[in-house]
Motif scaffolding. Structure first.
Motif, PDB file in Angstrom:
ATOM      1  N   ALA A   7       0.835  -1.203   0.000  1.00 16.98           N
ATOM      2  CA  ALA A   7       0.000   0.000   0.000  1.00 16.98           C
ATOM      3  C   ALA A   7       0.870   1.254   0.000  1.00 16.98           C
ATOM      4  N   ALA A   8       1.963   1.233   0.745  1.00 14.91           N
ATOM      5  CA  ALA A   8       2.863   2.394   0.810  1.00 14.91           C
ATOM      6  C   ALA A   8       3.519   2.640  -0.543  1.00 14.91           C
ATOM      7  N   GLU A   9       3.929   1.570  -1.233  1.00 14.83           N
ATOM      8  CA  GLU A   9       4.550   1.716  -2.547  1.00 14.83           C
ATOM      9  C   GLU A   9       3.546   2.252  -3.572  1.00 14.83           C
ATOM     10  N   ALA A  10       2.320   1.746  -3.503  1.00 15.36           N
ATOM     11  CA  ALA A  10       1.280   2.214  -4.425  1.00 15.36           C
ATOM     12  C   ALA A  10       0.976   3.684  -4.186  1.00 15.36           C
ATOM     13  N   MET A  11       0.916   4.105  -2.919  1.00 14.63           N
ATOM     14  CA  MET A  11       0.646   5.504  -2.598  1.00 14.63           C
ATOM     15  C   MET A  11       1.790   6.395  -3.083  1.00 14.63           C
ATOM     16  N   MET A  16       4.106  10.254  -7.550  1.00 15.03           N
ATOM     17  CA  MET A  16       5.256  10.563  -8.392  1.00 15.03           C
ATOM     18  C   MET A  16       4.822  10.743  -9.838  1.00 15.03           C
ATOM     19  N   PRO A  17       5.110  11.897 -10.406  1.00 10.87           N
ATOM     20  CA  PRO A  17       4.773  12.089 -11.811  1.00 10.87           C
ATOM     21  C   PRO A  17       5.723  11.299 -12.709  1.00 10.87           C
ATOM     22  N   LEU A  35      14.334  17.663 -13.448  1.00 12.47           N
ATOM     23  CA  LEU A  35      14.545  18.222 -12.114  1.00 12.47           C
ATOM     24  C   LEU A  35      13.580  17.598 -11.108  1.00 12.47           C
ATOM     25  N   PRO A  36      13.986  17.532  -9.837  1.00 14.57           N
ATOM     26  CA  PRO A  36      13.058  16.998  -8.842  1.00 14.57           C
ATOM     27  C   PRO A  36      11.853  17.923  -8.679  1.00 14.57           C
ATOM     28  N   LEU A  37      10.726  17.342  -8.394  1.00 17.57           N
ATOM     29  CA  LEU A  37       9.510  18.113  -8.180  1.00 17.57           C
ATOM     30  C   LEU A  37       9.661  18.920  -6.899  1.00 17.57           C
ATOM     31  N   PRO A  38       9.355  20.212  -6.902  1.00 18.55           N
ATOM     32  CA  PRO A  38       9.422  20.997  -5.665  1.00 18.55           C
ATOM     33  C   PRO A  38       8.531  20.378  -4.591  1.00 18.55           C
ATOM     34  N   ALA A  39       8.937  20.508  -3.342  1.00 14.59           N
ATOM     35  CA  ALA A  39       8.210  19.896  -2.226  1.00 14.59           C
ATOM     36  C   ALA A  39       6.738  20.298  -2.211  1.00 14.59           C
ATOM     37  N   ALA A  40       6.453  21.556  -2.546  1.00 12.00           N
ATOM     38  CA  ALA A  40       5.064  22.030  -2.527  1.00 12.00           C
ATOM     39  C   ALA A  40       4.191  21.252  -3.504  1.00 12.00           C
ATOM     40  N   LEU A  41       4.748  20.850  -4.634  1.00 10.26           N
ATOM     41  CA  LEU A  41       3.981  20.104  -5.631  1.00 10.26           C
ATOM     42  C   LEU A  41       3.898  18.625  -5.297  1.00 10.26           C
ATOM     43  N   ALA A  42       4.904  18.115  -4.608  1.00 10.77           N
ATOM     44  CA  ALA A  42       4.959  16.686  -4.295  1.00 10.77           C
ATOM     45  C   ALA A  42       4.076  16.301  -3.110  1.00 10.77           C
ATOM     46  N   LYS A  43       3.613  17.273  -2.330  1.00 17.41           N
ATOM     47  CA  LYS A  43       2.816  16.967  -1.140  1.00 17.41           C
ATOM     48  C   LYS A  43       1.504  16.262  -1.456  1.00 17.41           C
ATOM     49  N   VAL A  46      -0.554  13.059  -7.385  1.00 16.25           N
ATOM     50  CA  VAL A  46      -1.036  13.473  -8.694  1.00 16.25           C
ATOM     51  C   VAL A  46      -2.488  13.022  -8.899  1.00 16.25           C
ATOM     52  N   GLY A  47      -2.807  11.829  -8.443  1.00 16.58           N
ATOM     53  CA  GLY A  47      -4.162  11.299  -8.594  1.00 16.58           C
ATOM     54  C   GLY A  47      -5.221  12.091  -7.847  1.00 16.58           C
ATOM     55  N   ASP A  48      -4.807  12.892  -6.866  1.00 10.83           N
ATOM     56  CA  ASP A  48      -5.745  13.701  -6.092  1.00 10.83           C
ATOM     57  C   ASP A  48      -5.908  15.110  -6.661  1.00 10.83           C
ATOM     58  N   LYS A  49      -5.180  15.416  -7.721  1.00  7.95           N
ATOM     59  CA  LYS A  49      -5.231  16.752  -8.312  1.00  7.95           C
ATOM     60  C   LYS A  49      -6.201  16.771  -9.486  1.00  7.95           C
ATOM     61  N   GLY A  50      -6.886  17.888  -9.653  1.00  9.19           N
ATOM     62  CA  GLY A  50      -7.716  18.076 -10.836  1.00  9.19           C
ATOM     63  C   GLY A  50      -6.824  18.278 -12.046  1.00  9.19           C
ATOM     64  N   GLN A  51      -7.372  18.041 -13.231  1.00 11.12           N
ATOM     65  CA  GLN A  51      -6.585  18.215 -14.456  1.00 11.12           C
ATOM     66  C   GLN A  51      -6.013  19.619 -14.558  1.00 11.12           C
ATOM     67  N   ALA A  52      -6.814  20.619 -14.264  1.00 12.16           N
ATOM     68  CA  ALA A  52      -6.352  21.999 -14.391  1.00 12.16           C
ATOM     69  C   ALA A  52      -5.265  22.304 -13.365  1.00 12.16           C
ATOM     70  N   GLU A  53      -5.440  21.827 -12.143  1.00 10.90           N
ATOM     71  CA  GLU A  53      -4.438  22.056 -11.091  1.00 10.90           C
ATOM     72  C   GLU A  53      -3.091  21.454 -11.480  1.00 10.90           C
TER      73      GLU A  53
END
Length: 163
Positions: A7-11, A16-17, A35-43, A46-53
Motif C-alpha cells: 500500500a505504501a509503494e502504491a501511494m 510521483m509524476p 529536475l526533482p519536483l518541488p516539495a510544494a507540488l509533491a505533497k 497526482v491522482g488527487d489533483k484536478g486536471q487543471a491544477e
C-alpha cells in the motif's frame, strides 16, 4: 504481468509524476522533466489533483525554468499558433478546476489580453521578448512568483492539516 506493490509503494507511485526528456546537446540546461519536483507540488498525490491544477503546476515549472535562462533584458511571453492574436506577455497564470487554465497579460503594444484554455487544448509556446519596462528596471519574472505562491499554498495546507 502486473507488479505487486505494498500500500505504501502504491501511494508513493501515485504521488510521483512520470516525465522524460532527451536533448540533442548533452550541455543543455536541465529542464523540468529532469529536475526533482518541488516539495510544494509533491505533497499532494497526482491522482488527487484536478486536471487543471496539475496542468497549472507543471506550467509553473516550465515558466520558471524558461525564465531562469533569460538575460536581464528579456521577459517571458507566449506566442499563438494560427490567427492574428500575436504574442501575450505573461503577467499572470491561474487555473479553475477541473479543466481551465488562464493566462493574463498584454500584447506587444501593451493592450490587455487574457487566454482561457481548456486543458485538453493546452499548447503553449514560450518566447523571450524584450522587456517592456525601462532599462533601469529589473525584468518581471512570473515563474518565480508562481513557485513562491505554490510554496505558500503548501504551507497553509500543511498548517490546516495539523489542526
Amino acid at each position: 504481468m502486473d507488479e505487486i506493490m505494498t500500500a505504501a509503494e502504491a501511494m508513493e507511485a501515485s504521488a510521483m509524476p512520470c516525465a522524460r526528456v532527451v536533448h540533442c546537446d548533452d550541455g543543455t540546461a536541465p529542464t523540468p522533466e529532469q529536475l526533482p519536483l518541488p516539495a510544494a507540488l509533491a505533497k499532494k498525490p497526482v491522482g488527487d489533483k484536478g486536471q487543471a491544477e496539475w496542468a497549472y503546476e507543471r506550467l509553473v515549472l516550465y515558466l520558471k525554468n524558461f525564465e531562469d535562462q533569460l538575460d536581464k533584458n528579456h521577459e517571458i511571453a507566449m506566442g499563438f499558433a494560427g490567427g492574428t492574436a500575436g504574442v501575450l506577455r505573461i503577467e499572470g497564470v491561474g487555473y479553475f478546476n477541473p479543466d481551465i487554465v488562464t493566462f493574463y497579460g498584454a500584447d506587444e503594444a501593451g493592450t490587455k489580453m487574457q487566454l482561457i484554455q481548456h486543458v485538453t487544448q493546452l499548447n503553449v509556446v514560450l518566447r523571450a521578448v524584450t522587456k517592456a519596462t525601462p532599462e533601469a528596471e529589473p525584468p518581471r519574472r512570473i515563474g518565480f512568483r508562481l513557485v513562491q505562491d505554490l510554496d505558500e499554498a503548501a504551507k497553509i495546507t500543511t498548517a490546516d492539516a495539523s489542526k
